[in-house]
Design a protein around this motif. Structure first.
Motif, PDB file in Angstrom:
ATOM      1  N   ARG A  61       0.865  -1.174   0.000  1.00 45.28           N
ATOM      2  CA  ARG A  61       0.000   0.000   0.000  1.00 45.28           C
ATOM      3  C   ARG A  61       0.901   1.223   0.000  1.00 45.28           C
ATOM      4  O   ARG A  61       1.977   1.220   0.611  1.00 45.28           O
ATOM      5  CB  ARG A  61      -0.893   0.040   1.242  1.00 45.28           C
ATOM      6  CG  ARG A  61      -2.012  -0.951   1.212  1.00 45.28           C
ATOM      7  CD  ARG A  61      -3.257  -0.295   0.594  1.00 45.28           C
ATOM      8  NE  ARG A  61      -4.269  -1.273   0.280  1.00 45.28           N
ATOM      9  CZ  ARG A  61      -5.165  -1.738   1.128  1.00 45.28           C
ATOM     10  NH1 ARG A  61      -5.192  -1.301   2.362  1.00 45.28           N
ATOM     11  NH2 ARG A  61      -6.040  -2.626   0.739  1.00 45.28           N
ATOM     12  N   LEU A  62       0.460   2.277  -0.652  1.00 47.66           N
ATOM     13  CA  LEU A  62       1.245   3.509  -0.700  1.00 47.66           C
ATOM     14  C   LEU A  62       1.486   4.052   0.705  1.00 47.66           C
ATOM     15  O   LEU A  62       2.559   4.559   1.001  1.00 47.66           O
ATOM     16  CB  LEU A  62       0.526   4.558  -1.559  1.00 47.66           C
ATOM     17  CG  LEU A  62       1.209   5.899  -1.702  1.00 47.66           C
ATOM     18  CD1 LEU A  62       2.556   5.750  -2.412  1.00 47.66           C
ATOM     19  CD2 LEU A  62       0.335   6.873  -2.450  1.00 47.66           C
ATOM     20  N   ASN A  63       0.519   3.890   1.588  1.00 45.38           N
ATOM     21  CA  ASN A  63       0.677   4.421   2.947  1.00 45.38           C
ATOM     22  C   ASN A  63       1.750   3.674   3.733  1.00 45.38           C
ATOM     23  O   ASN A  63       2.195   4.142   4.775  1.00 45.38           O
ATOM     24  CB  ASN A  63      -0.651   4.418   3.698  1.00 45.38           C
ATOM     25  CG  ASN A  63      -1.141   3.040   4.028  1.00 45.38           C
ATOM     26  OD1 ASN A  63      -0.803   2.060   3.362  1.00 45.38           O
ATOM     27  ND2 ASN A  63      -1.954   2.937   5.047  1.00 45.38           N
ATOM     28  N   ALA A  64       2.216   2.529   3.250  1.00 45.23           N
ATOM     29  CA  ALA A  64       3.273   1.786   3.939  1.00 45.23           C
ATOM     30  C   ALA A  64       4.607   2.536   3.892  1.00 45.23           C
ATOM     31  O   ALA A  64       5.508   2.238   4.668  1.00 45.23           O
ATOM     32  CB  ALA A  64       3.437   0.400   3.322  1.00 45.23           C
ATOM     33  N   LEU A  65       4.738   3.508   3.009  1.00 41.30           N
ATOM     34  CA  LEU A  65       5.968   4.289   2.912  1.00 41.30           C
ATOM     35  C   LEU A  65       6.036   5.397   3.954  1.00 41.30           C
ATOM     36  O   LEU A  65       7.043   6.078   4.058  1.00 41.30           O
ATOM     37  CB  LEU A  65       6.096   4.893   1.510  1.00 41.30           C
ATOM     38  CG  LEU A  65       6.178   3.878   0.375  1.00 41.30           C
ATOM     39  CD1 LEU A  65       6.184   4.595  -0.967  1.00 41.30           C
ATOM     40  CD2 LEU A  65       7.391   2.993   0.519  1.00 41.30           C
ATOM     41  N   LEU A  66       4.967   5.583   4.702  1.00 41.87           N
ATOM     42  CA  LEU A  66       4.935   6.618   5.741  1.00 41.87           C
ATOM     43  C   LEU A  66       5.417   6.041   7.066  1.00 41.87           C
ATOM     44  O   LEU A  66       5.123   4.890   7.390  1.00 41.87           O
ATOM     45  CB  LEU A  66       3.515   7.163   5.891  1.00 41.87           C
ATOM     46  CG  LEU A  66       2.953   7.841   4.644  1.00 41.87           C
ATOM     47  CD1 LEU A  66       1.474   8.116   4.823  1.00 41.87           C
ATOM     48  CD2 LEU A  66       3.714   9.103   4.334  1.00 41.87           C
ATOM     49  N   ALA A  67       6.154   6.835   7.821  1.00 40.76           N
ATOM     50  CA  ALA A  67       6.738   6.347   9.071  1.00 40.76           C
ATOM     51  C   ALA A  67       5.779   6.406  10.249  1.00 40.76           C
ATOM     52  O   ALA A  67       5.794   5.535  11.113  1.00 40.76           O
ATOM     53  CB  ALA A  67       8.005   7.143   9.391  1.00 40.76           C
ATOM     54  N   GLU A  68       4.957   7.431  10.321  1.00 39.60           N
ATOM     55  CA  GLU A  68       4.058   7.613  11.460  1.00 39.60           C
ATOM     56  C   GLU A  68       2.797   6.762  11.323  1.00 39.60           C
ATOM     57  O   GLU A  68       2.189   6.718  10.256  1.00 39.60           O
ATOM     58  CB  GLU A  68       3.638   9.086  11.565  1.00 39.60           C
ATOM     59  CG  GLU A  68       4.780  10.033  11.802  1.00 39.60           C
ATOM     60  CD  GLU A  68       5.302   9.958  13.212  1.00 39.60           C
ATOM     61  OE1 GLU A  68       4.506   9.721  14.134  1.00 39.60           O
ATOM     62  OE2 GLU A  68       6.520  10.131  13.392  1.00 39.60           O
ATOM     63  N   VAL A  69       2.400   6.105  12.392  1.00 36.95           N
ATOM     64  CA  VAL A  69       1.203   5.261  12.380  1.00 36.95           C
ATOM     65  C   VAL A  69      -0.043   6.089  12.070  1.00 36.95           C
ATOM     66  O   VAL A  69      -0.899   5.667  11.286  1.00 36.95           O
ATOM     67  CB  VAL A  69       1.038   4.523  13.725  1.00 36.95           C
ATOM     68  CG1 VAL A  69      -0.269   3.755  13.772  1.00 36.95           C
ATOM     69  CG2 VAL A  69       2.209   3.600  13.973  1.00 36.95           C
ATOM     70  N   GLY A  70      -0.143   7.272  12.632  1.00 43.04           N
ATOM     71  CA  GLY A  70      -1.289   8.138  12.369  1.00 43.04           C
ATOM     72  C   GLY A  70      -1.394   8.528  10.903  1.00 43.04           C
ATOM     73  O   GLY A  70      -2.477   8.544  10.326  1.00 43.04           O
ATOM     74  N   GLU A  71      -0.245   8.829  10.278  1.00 41.03           N
ATOM     75  CA  GLU A  71      -0.238   9.150   8.849  1.00 41.03           C
ATOM     76  C   GLU A  71      -0.648   7.943   8.020  1.00 41.03           C
ATOM     77  O   GLU A  71      -1.386   8.068   7.055  1.00 41.03           O
ATOM     78  CB  GLU A  71       1.150   9.608   8.404  1.00 41.03           C
ATOM     79  CG  GLU A  71       1.568  10.955   8.890  1.00 41.03           C
ATOM     80  CD  GLU A  71       2.967  11.301   8.410  1.00 41.03           C
ATOM     81  OE1 GLU A  71       3.813  10.384   8.318  1.00 41.03           O
ATOM     82  OE2 GLU A  71       3.199  12.477   8.119  1.00 41.03           O
ATOM     83  N   ARG A  72      -0.127   6.767   8.380  1.00 42.63           N
ATOM     84  CA  ARG A  72      -0.483   5.545   7.632  1.00 42.63           C
ATOM     85  C   ARG A  72      -1.982   5.295   7.692  1.00 42.63           C
ATOM     86  O   ARG A  72      -2.602   4.953   6.693  1.00 42.63           O
ATOM     87  CB  ARG A  72       0.269   4.344   8.196  1.00 42.63           C
ATOM     88  CG  ARG A  72       1.687   4.266   7.729  1.00 42.63           C
ATOM     89  CD  ARG A  72       2.285   2.887   7.908  1.00 42.63           C
ATOM     90  NE  ARG A  72       2.214   2.383   9.258  1.00 42.63           N
ATOM     91  CZ  ARG A  72       3.213   2.457  10.128  1.00 42.63           C
ATOM     92  NH1 ARG A  72       4.340   3.040   9.807  1.00 42.63           N
ATOM     93  NH2 ARG A  72       3.075   1.957  11.328  1.00 42.63           N
ATOM     94  N   ASN A  73      -2.565   5.464   8.874  1.00 40.62           N
ATOM     95  CA  ASN A  73      -4.006   5.245   9.006  1.00 40.62           C
ATOM     96  C   ASN A  73      -4.801   6.282   8.228  1.00 40.62           C
ATOM     97  O   ASN A  73      -5.818   5.969   7.624  1.00 40.62           O
ATOM     98  CB  ASN A  73      -4.406   5.268  10.483  1.00 40.62           C
ATOM     99  CG  ASN A  73      -3.866   4.071  11.230  1.00 40.62           C
ATOM    100  OD1 ASN A  73      -3.526   3.055  10.637  1.00 40.62           O
ATOM    101  ND2 ASN A  73      -3.752   4.198  12.537  1.00 40.62           N
ATOM    102  N   ALA A  74      -4.353   7.529   8.233  1.00 43.40           N
ATOM    103  CA  ALA A  74      -5.069   8.593   7.537  1.00 43.40           C
ATOM    104  C   ALA A  74      -5.007   8.427   6.017  1.00 43.40           C
ATOM    105  O   ALA A  74      -5.921   8.838   5.310  1.00 43.40           O
ATOM    106  CB  ALA A  74      -4.501   9.948   7.928  1.00 43.40           C
ATOM    107  N   PHE A  75      -3.944   7.812   5.507  1.00 40.65           N
ATOM    108  CA  PHE A  75      -3.789   7.654   4.065  1.00 40.65           C
ATOM    109  C   PHE A  75      -4.041   6.238   3.581  1.00 40.65           C
ATOM    110  O   PHE A  75      -3.607   5.870   2.502  1.00 40.65           O
ATOM    111  CB  PHE A  75      -2.395   8.112   3.626  1.00 40.65           C
ATOM    112  CG  PHE A  75      -2.348   9.563   3.309  1.00 40.65           C
ATOM    113  CD1 PHE A  75      -2.649  10.013   2.045  1.00 40.65           C
ATOM    114  CD2 PHE A  75      -2.039  10.476   4.287  1.00 40.65           C
ATOM    115  CE1 PHE A  75      -2.636  11.348   1.750  1.00 40.65           C
ATOM    116  CE2 PHE A  75      -2.014  11.822   4.015  1.00 40.65           C
ATOM    117  CZ  PHE A  75      -2.317  12.254   2.745  1.00 40.65           C
ATOM    118  N   ASP A  76      -4.773   5.451   4.332  1.00 38.31           N
ATOM    119  CA  ASP A  76      -5.071   4.089   3.887  1.00 38.31           C
ATOM    120  C   ASP A  76      -6.176   4.095   2.838  1.00 38.31           C
ATOM    121  O   ASP A  76      -5.954   3.769   1.685  1.00 38.31           O
ATOM    122  CB  ASP A  76      -5.451   3.213   5.078  1.00 38.31           C
ATOM    123  CG  ASP A  76      -5.562   1.755   4.676  1.00 38.31           C
ATOM    124  OD1 ASP A  76      -4.879   1.340   3.732  1.00 38.31           O
ATOM    125  OD2 ASP A  76      -6.349   1.030   5.309  1.00 38.31           O
TER     126      ASP A  76
END
Length: 124
Positions: A61-76
């Motif tokens: 998933r593209l959001n897997a490239l984000l380090a912060e858990v909150g960012e990953r959840n927001a961009f899922d």
């Protein structure tokens, strides 16, 4: 943004064939709602490379490239309404694809594709 980088559109997937691997960016529709997901992937072009990745295309998933858990959840999941027109969400998504997604796919297309890992903090 993807066509000048050598990607060709096939349905909901943009594919670029590299020397060893084909890489792709795809939009996956949500089965039950009005959302979509952005996936990145790699598929071996020859039998040897398919064996190295165990014959199935590798997807992230593209959001897997984000380090912060909150960012990953927001961009899922991305709701279609949020991506329609010139919205802030759409601009952020396109920036994420340009700054992190495309460089990651560049690495995955090379001969060391099977050994490419997500950046530190990334989540598969």
């Amino acid at each position: 943004m993807l066509v000048p980088k050598g990607f060709l559109r096939r349905g909901n997937r943009w594919i670029r064939a590299g020397l060893f691997y084909s890489v792709f960016l795809e939009l996956q529709k949500d089965k039950y709602g009005f959302a979509c997901y952005v996936n990145l992937g790699r598929d071996g072009r020859f039998a040897l490379f398919r064996r190295l990745q165990r014959s199935k295309p590798k997807r992230w998933r593209l959001n897997a490239l984000l380090a912060e858990v909150g960012e990953r959840n927001a961009f899922d999941a991305h709701h279609y309404v949020d991506l329609d027109g010139d919205t802030e969400r759409r601009r952020l998504l396109l920036r994420l694809v340009a700054e992190r997604g495309l460089p990651f796919l560049e690495k995955c297309a090379g001969p060391f594709g099977p050994w490419i890992r997500l950046p530190p903090g990334g989540h598969a």
